[in-house]
Design an enzyme around this catalytic site. Structure first.
Site, PDB file in Angstrom:
ATOM      1  N   LEU A  52       0.918  -1.289  -0.038  1.00  0.00           N
ATOM      2  CA  LEU A  52       0.038  -0.171   0.105  1.00  0.00           C
ATOM      3  C   LEU A  52       0.785   1.328  -0.108  1.00  0.00           C
ATOM      4  CD1 LEU A  52      -2.723  -0.750   2.658  1.00  0.00           C
ATOM      5  CD2 LEU A  52      -3.058  -0.912   0.216  1.00  0.00           C
ATOM      6  N   ASP A  53       0.338   2.249  -0.671  1.00  0.00           N
ATOM      7  CA  ASP A  53       1.195   3.596  -0.895  1.00  0.00           C
ATOM      8  C   ASP A  53       1.107   4.131   0.767  1.00  0.00           C
ATOM      9  OD1 ASP A  53       2.673   5.480  -1.889  1.00  0.00           O
ATOM     10  OD2 ASP A  53       0.905   6.490  -2.168  1.00  0.00           O
ATOM     11  N   LYS A  54       2.193   4.789   0.847  1.00  0.00           N
ATOM     12  CA  LYS A  54       2.443   5.319   2.159  1.00  0.00           C
ATOM     13  C   LYS A  54       1.180   5.902   3.056  1.00  0.00           C
ATOM     14  CE  LYS A  54       5.452   8.373   5.082  1.00  0.00           C
ATOM     15  NZ  LYS A  54       6.769   9.401   4.948  1.00  0.00           N
ATOM     16  N   ARG A 151      -5.094   6.820  -7.145  1.00  0.00           N
ATOM     17  CA  ARG A 151      -4.943   8.152  -6.879  1.00  0.00           C
ATOM     18  C   ARG A 151      -4.901   8.810  -8.259  1.00  0.00           C
ATOM     19  NH1 ARG A 151       0.222   8.310  -3.197  1.00  0.00           N
ATOM     20  NH2 ARG A 151      -0.340  10.791  -3.366  1.00  0.00           N
TER      21      ARG A 151
END
Length: 242
Positions: A52-54, A151
Site C-alpha cells: 500500500l502506498d505510504k 490516486r
C-alpha cells in the site's frame, strides 16, 4: 506508534489495518510497518505479499512462512484476490460508475499520469455516491496493482482524493484513501475481511459507517464485466504500491 490493528490472524498469514502516513518498509527517519510488526507480534520473519502506498490506510496481507507467501503471491498474480477501496473527493464525476484504464507514465517527483495508450494498462472500476456537504464517496475495485493507480484514476476523473496534494486534491487532515475489503479463497477456506478507517475527521465522523453499510456488500454491486481484449492485455502483472 500505537499498536497496529491485526484484523485477521490466520496460522499462515496476518491481515492488518495499516495506518496512513506510515511506509511498509523501513525509511531513513522512521520505522516501517514490517519491522514494527515483527516487534509487536514476536514473529521473526514476515513476508510482504502486496503493498500500500505510504498515505493509504487499510488492509494489508503478510505471510508467516515462505510456503504461504508463495501461495498468496500466486493468488495475486492470478487476480483471485478481490480488493475494494473507499475514497473521498469534493468533486463529482461525469458518471456515477465506470471503468478507467490506460498506461501510467511517471512525470515528476514520484507523480504519475494516465495516458490513452494500452500497452500495459492500469485498470480500475468505481461507483460514486453522494455524501453530506457536497462530498462524494467512491467505492473502487482495482484489477491491476500499479503504483498510485487509484490516486491517478481519481485525478483523471476530475475528482482528486481529498488531502492528496500530489494529485491536486483539496487540503485535508489526511489522504482519504483506504483499503476497505479483501475477499479470496485460501486452500479451500473462504476469507472475507473488511475494516473501516480509524483516522481522518471525515472517515470517523458520525454517520460515515451508516453510509458504508447503506451501500451494501461491495462485491455484490453491479461491476461491469471487463472486455476480453482488455483482460488479455493486462495479463498477469505483479502487485505494486497503490
Amino acid at each position: 506508534m500505537n499498536p497496529i490493528s491485526v484484523v485477521y490472524d490466520h496460522q499462515d498469514f496476518l491481515i492488518i489495518n495499516k495506518p496512513d502516513h506510515i511506509a511498509v518498509q523501513d525509511q531513513e527517519s522512521a520505522q516501517g510497518v514490517l519491522p514494527y510488526l515483527r516487534t509487536q507480534t514476536g514473529i521473526d520473519k514476515l513476508w510482504l505479499i502486496h503493498r500500500l502506498d505510504k498515505v493509504t490506510s487499510g488492509l494489508l496481507i503478510l505471510a508467516k512462512n515462505q510456503a504461504a507467501a508463495s501461495r498468496l503471491s500466486q493468488l495475486f498474480s492470478q487476480r483471485m484476490i478481490n480488493k475494494f477501496y473507499i475514497a473521498l473527493s469534493n468533486k463529482r464525476p461525469k458518471k456515477k460508475q465506470g471503468t478507467v484504464s490506460g498506461d501510467m507514465r511517471k512525470v515528476r517527483d514520484g507523480v504519475w499520469m494516465l495516458e490513452k495508450s494500452m500497452q500495459a494498462p492500469a485498470v480500475s472500476q468505481f461507483f460514486s455516491f453522494g455524501q453530506d456537504k457536497g462530498a462524494r464517496l467512491f467505492m473502487v475495485k482495482p484489477y491491476t496493482g500499479k503504483t498510485h493507480q487509484i490516486r491517478v484514476m481519481m485525478k483523471s476523473l476530475g475528482c482528486p482524493i481529498l488531502g492528496d496534494k500530489s494529485y491536486k486534491g483539496e487540503d485535508a487532515d489526511r489522504v482519504y484513501l483506504h483499503a476497505f475489503k479483501l475477499t479470496f479463497n485460501y486452500q479451500g477456506e473462504s476469507i472475507n475481511v473488511s475494516c473501516l478507517p480509524q483516522t481522518g475527521g471525515k472517515f470517523t465522523e458520525p454517520g460515515f459507517k451508516d453510509k458504508i453499510e447503506s451501500i451494501g456488500v461491495p462485491e455484490a454491486l453491479t461491476w461491469p464485466a471487463l472486455k476480453p481484449a482488455l483482460l488479455k492485455t493486462i495479463g498477469k502483472k505483479s502487485e505494486q504500491d497503490e
